[in-house]
Scaffold this active site. Structure first.
Site, PDB file in Angstrom:
ATOM      1  N   TYR B  38       0.797  -1.320  -0.106  1.00 28.28           N
ATOM      2  CA  TYR B  38       0.138  -0.120  -0.001  1.00 28.28           C
ATOM      3  C   TYR B  38       0.769   1.229   0.143  1.00 28.28           C
ATOM      4  O   TYR B  38       1.760   1.265   0.820  1.00 28.28           O
ATOM      5  CB  TYR B  38      -0.963  -0.040   1.299  1.00 28.28           C
ATOM      6  CG  TYR B  38      -2.016  -0.882   1.474  1.00 28.28           C
ATOM      7  CD1 TYR B  38      -2.839  -0.731   0.284  1.00 28.28           C
ATOM      8  CD2 TYR B  38      -2.091  -1.994   2.458  1.00 28.28           C
ATOM      9  CE1 TYR B  38      -3.975  -1.778   0.250  1.00 28.28           C
ATOM     10  CE2 TYR B  38      -3.387  -2.821   2.173  1.00 28.28           C
ATOM     11  CZ  TYR B  38      -4.198  -2.551   1.369  1.00 28.28           C
ATOM     12  OH  TYR B  38      -5.105  -3.528   1.371  1.00 28.28           O
ATOM     13  N   HIS B 194     -12.697   3.948   5.385  1.00 29.38           N
ATOM     14  CA  HIS B 194     -11.402   3.071   5.147  1.00 29.38           C
ATOM     15  C   HIS B 194     -11.311   2.067   6.468  1.00 29.38           C
ATOM     16  O   HIS B 194     -10.107   1.609   6.389  1.00 29.38           O
ATOM     17  CB  HIS B 194     -10.516   3.965   5.132  1.00 29.38           C
ATOM     18  CG  HIS B 194     -10.344   4.494   3.542  1.00 29.38           C
ATOM     19  ND1 HIS B 194     -10.607   6.083   3.543  1.00 29.38           N
ATOM     20  CD2 HIS B 194     -10.450   4.090   2.258  1.00 29.38           C
ATOM     21  CE1 HIS B 194     -10.512   6.183   2.314  1.00 29.38           C
ATOM     22  NE2 HIS B 194     -10.378   5.145   1.510  1.00 29.38           N
ATOM     23  N   ARG B 224      -5.016   7.860  -8.564  1.00 25.38           N
ATOM     24  CA  ARG B 224      -4.379   6.771  -8.219  1.00 25.38           C
ATOM     25  C   ARG B 224      -4.979   5.373  -8.673  1.00 25.38           C
ATOM     26  O   ARG B 224      -6.098   5.285  -9.005  1.00 25.38           O
ATOM     27  CB  ARG B 224      -4.066   6.685  -6.665  1.00 25.38           C
ATOM     28  CG  ARG B 224      -5.545   6.523  -6.062  1.00 25.38           C
ATOM     29  CD  ARG B 224      -5.530   6.534  -4.495  1.00 25.38           C
ATOM     30  NE  ARG B 224      -4.764   5.242  -3.893  1.00 25.38           N
ATOM     31  CZ  ARG B 224      -5.270   3.994  -3.351  1.00 25.38           C
ATOM     32  NH1 ARG B 224      -6.695   3.842  -3.790  1.00 25.38           N
ATOM     33  NH2 ARG B 224      -4.231   3.190  -2.952  1.00 25.38           N
ATOM     34  N   ASN B 226      -5.835   1.169  -7.785  1.00 19.24           N
ATOM     35  CA  ASN B 226      -6.385   0.160  -6.972  1.00 19.24           C
ATOM     36  C   ASN B 226      -6.435  -1.163  -7.765  1.00 19.24           C
ATOM     37  O   ASN B 226      -6.719  -1.067  -8.762  1.00 19.24           O
ATOM     38  CB  ASN B 226      -7.285   0.643  -6.096  1.00 19.24           C
ATOM     39  CG  ASN B 226      -7.391  -0.318  -4.602  1.00 19.24           C
ATOM     40  OD1 ASN B 226      -6.195  -1.204  -4.509  1.00 19.24           O
ATOM     41  ND2 ASN B 226      -8.453  -0.182  -3.999  1.00 19.24           N
ATOM     42  N   GLU B 266      -8.866  -0.539 -10.689  1.00 18.45           N
ATOM     43  CA  GLU B 266      -9.664   0.844 -10.629  1.00 18.45           C
ATOM     44  C   GLU B 266      -8.613   1.935 -10.657  1.00 18.45           C
ATOM     45  O   GLU B 266      -7.509   2.060  -9.890  1.00 18.45           O
ATOM     46  CB  GLU B 266     -10.208   0.690  -9.256  1.00 18.45           C
ATOM     47  CG  GLU B 266     -11.011  -0.207  -8.741  1.00 18.45           C
ATOM     48  CD  GLU B 266     -11.406  -0.065  -7.262  1.00 18.45           C
ATOM     49  OE1 GLU B 266     -12.523  -0.787  -6.854  1.00 18.45           O
ATOM     50  OE2 GLU B 266     -11.114   0.641  -6.448  1.00 18.45           O
ATOM     51  N   TYR B 317      -7.369  -9.802   2.493  1.00 21.39           N
ATOM     52  CA  TYR B 317      -8.318  -8.589   2.477  1.00 21.39           C
ATOM     53  C   TYR B 317      -8.706  -8.700   0.961  1.00 21.39           C
ATOM     54  O   TYR B 317     -10.070  -8.014   0.972  1.00 21.39           O
ATOM     55  CB  TYR B 317      -7.728  -7.520   2.734  1.00 21.39           C
ATOM     56  CG  TYR B 317      -8.508  -6.085   2.459  1.00 21.39           C
ATOM     57  CD1 TYR B 317      -9.452  -5.869   3.325  1.00 21.39           C
ATOM     58  CD2 TYR B 317      -8.392  -5.305   1.494  1.00 21.39           C
ATOM     59  CE1 TYR B 317     -10.654  -5.032   3.135  1.00 21.39           C
ATOM     60  CE2 TYR B 317      -9.139  -4.042   1.334  1.00 21.39           C
ATOM     61  CZ  TYR B 317     -10.350  -4.025   2.271  1.00 21.39           C
ATOM     62  OH  TYR B 317     -10.965  -2.634   1.769  1.00 21.39           O
ATOM     63  N   LYS B 318      -8.093  -9.135  -0.053  1.00 18.98           N
ATOM     64  CA  LYS B 318      -8.622  -9.131  -1.184  1.00 18.98           C
ATOM     65  C   LYS B 318      -9.366 -10.248  -1.878  1.00 18.98           C
ATOM     66  O   LYS B 318      -9.266 -10.777  -2.854  1.00 18.98           O
ATOM     67  CB  LYS B 318      -7.571  -8.625  -2.314  1.00 18.98           C
ATOM     68  CG  LYS B 318      -6.713  -7.160  -2.154  1.00 18.98           C
ATOM     69  CD  LYS B 318      -5.818  -7.088  -3.068  1.00 18.98           C
ATOM     70  CE  LYS B 318      -5.328  -5.525  -2.733  1.00 18.98           C
ATOM     71  NZ  LYS B 318      -6.159  -4.296  -3.082  1.00 18.98           N
TER      72      LYS B 318
END
Lengths: 185, 351
Positions: B38, B194, B224, B226, B266, B317-318
């Site tokens: 990240y 978040h 940005r 993602n 994204e 998390y993904k």
């Protein structure tokens, strides 16, 4: 894990700038010693002494039969509030944020409202799938009584809904439900 | 720009979605290095970048018509995927103006905006829309202005109100999200919505990102990237419908991983809106099947290394643990150990 949607609660204390103080709780007694030296303190609790019978009122004390009875009256009381009233909501997170939202709707400023988490470690859980609210959940996995999904309770809290997010835990392989663990915060 | 829009493909059921060679080569590949962690990784959103996906302010591609049809299906099932709080009326009109002006400027053959004072005329040829309306008057449009225009632009959107030194997510159009719920998050502050993201809070990523965004200036949008991994080219990977699409993740196996598994990127854009001072957050998603991505040599090798060495908490998390090894095994055959240049450009002109 630092979860930033979970509110952090300051220790309870009365606000010296207030002229009148209304303390509301979903518990039978507020878990605190009220500080001396303050005038005009009123406490609303939830306490019955028989089926459908509230505990007796006393000067500065008003017990209700249920939260569902207390909150609409809170809206009426706050609509009549004058400047200088401070509201303190003490109890479960569902209750204190419901009370907070009632107060904001009634026109109080955020700075006039204090919330304090107390009582049993239970959560209101929002079923993300069918939108049912499930009260008093004490474990990290709970079935939704409406749609039947086994929900994992995420550590993600919405103040607007006064609820934690519940998302199906066995979507990928139905029936693969881990053992639930008691909530620890 | 010479954009040819395909007839509608499907993003559910039989999943007819595929990328042409041109669409593969313009994919906004997200990994400039062999390892991923990240970071705030924000850069100015100016026209031009590693691929042509960065050539327009709001990118329209060959999947436009099917993409918008899928959004309409989702909204018919669940109208709460689009919500805007009442105090955001001005931001709604700001959004409509920005998107109509951008599309008509970047794609004049497909979109035309004509203004005569507050009397506007909008033509969207791919969707056969021809709308006269009065700017600022909601009753002259078939939906609220925010919903009206975001039904016609690819990607999810949210609008952030700026007050009390933070940003509040006070509206959005969210039909193709990676596991977050607008109905749950609407009204939250930046740090609240978040909340569930692992690791990044401790690293101070969100504190720095918020400070940066609070100073975002009109006329200087930023972007940005993602990314995540999705089973099948599905847009509606919402938590609401996870019981419906979740089983598809369990169907992934070594034999179908190349065809079904998709990298989902994204391109997130942040634009200060002029009247409301709100921020429009665009979350433009792109899907590519692994077998399509693997036709670009550099991307196949780099993707193998990133997934292989990904931090376990980020993989969790993904939503990746169930099939992470299948992805690694599939891509390993492309990784010849060669050194790769930094950057995301495909470094080849044809497939």
């Amino acid at each position: 894990m630092g979860n930033k949607s979970r509110p952090i609660y300051a220790p309870f204390k009365l606000d010296v700038t207030g002229r009148a103080h209304l303390i509301v709780t979903n518990l039978a007694e507020p878990p605190l010693e009220l500080a001396e030296g303050f005038d005009d303190i009123t406490v609303w609790t939830v306490k019955t002494i028989g089926r459908g019978i509230p505990a007796p009122a006393a000067p500065g004390l008003r017990p209700f039969r249920a939260v569902a009875e207390l909150l609409p009256q809170l809206a009426v009381r706050l609509a009549q509030a004058t400047v200088g009233l401070r509201l303190y909501a003490i109890g479960s997170e569902a209750f204190i944020w419901d009370a907070f939202n009632v107060a904001i709707t009634a026109g109080l400023d955020k700075a006039e409202i204090f919330v304090h988490h107390a009582g049993p470690l239970v959560r209101r859980v929002y079923c993300t799938h069918c939108r049912t609210m499930i009260e008093d959940v004490a474990a990290d996995i709970t079935p939704c009584p409406a749609c039947g999904a086994h929900l994992f309770v995420r550590d993600h809290f919405s103040r607007r809904l006064a609820a934690f997010m519940g998302v199906i835990v066995d979507a990928e392989v139905p029936g693969e439900v881990p053992a639930a663990e008691a909530l620890t915060s | 720009m010479n954009l040819i829009i395909k007839p509608a493909e499907t993003f559910r059921g039989d999943y007819t979605y595929t990328n042409s060679d041109e669409a593969i080569l313009r994919f906004p590949f997200p990994f400039p290095e062999d390892i991923y962690m990240y970071a705030v990784n924000v850069e100015p959103h100016v026209r031009g970048g590693p691929t042509s996906a960065y050539d327009a302010v709001f990118d329209i591609d060959e999947h436009y018509v099917g993409d918008m049809e899928d959004r309409a299906i989702t909204l018919a099932e669940d109208p709460l995927r689009c919500q805007v709080l009442p105090h955001m009326n001005e931001a709604e009109w700001d959004t409509l103006e920005l998107l109509m002006e951008s599309l008509s400027y970047d794609y004049p053959e497909h979109f035309t905006l004509t203004k005569n004072g507050d009397e506007w005329h909008w033509v969207n040829r791919p969707l056969n829309i021809d709308q006269h309306f009065t700017f600022g008057r909601r009753e002259t449009l078939p939906y609220g202005p925010f919903e009206y225009i975001t039904r016609q632009v690819q990607g999810d959107f949210s609008v952030q109100d700026q007050r009390d030194g933070t940003l509040y997510m006070d509206g959005g159009m969210v039909t193709s999200q990676a596991d977050w719920s607008l109905n749950f998050d609407v009204g939250m502050t930046f740090h609240e919505w978040h909340g569930p993201v692992p690791l990044a809070h401790e690293a101070g990523v969100f504190d720095r990102a918020l400070q940066y965004l609070l100073r975002l200036q009109h006329g200087k949008p930023v972007r940005r990237l993602n990314w995540t991994i999705t089973a099948n080219p599905r847009l509606d990977t919402s938590p609401e419908n996870y019981p419906i699409w979740g089983p598809e993740k369990a169907e992934i196996n070594p034999a179908n991983v190349a065809h079904r598994m998709c990298l989902r990127v994204e391109v997130q854009t942040l634009t200060r809106l002029p009247r409301s001072n709100a921020i429009l957050f665009g979350i433009r998603g792109y899907l590519i099947r692994l077998q399509e991505l693997a036709r670009v040599k550099k991307w196949a090798i780099r993707m193998h290394r990133v997934i292989r060495d990904l931090h376990p908490q980020i993989a969790e998390y993904k939503g990746m643990p169930r099939y992470r090894q299948f992805i690694i095994d599939y891509l390993a055959s492309y990784d010849d150990g060669s050194h790769l240049n930094s950057g995301t450009a495909p470094e080849q002109d044809a497939l």
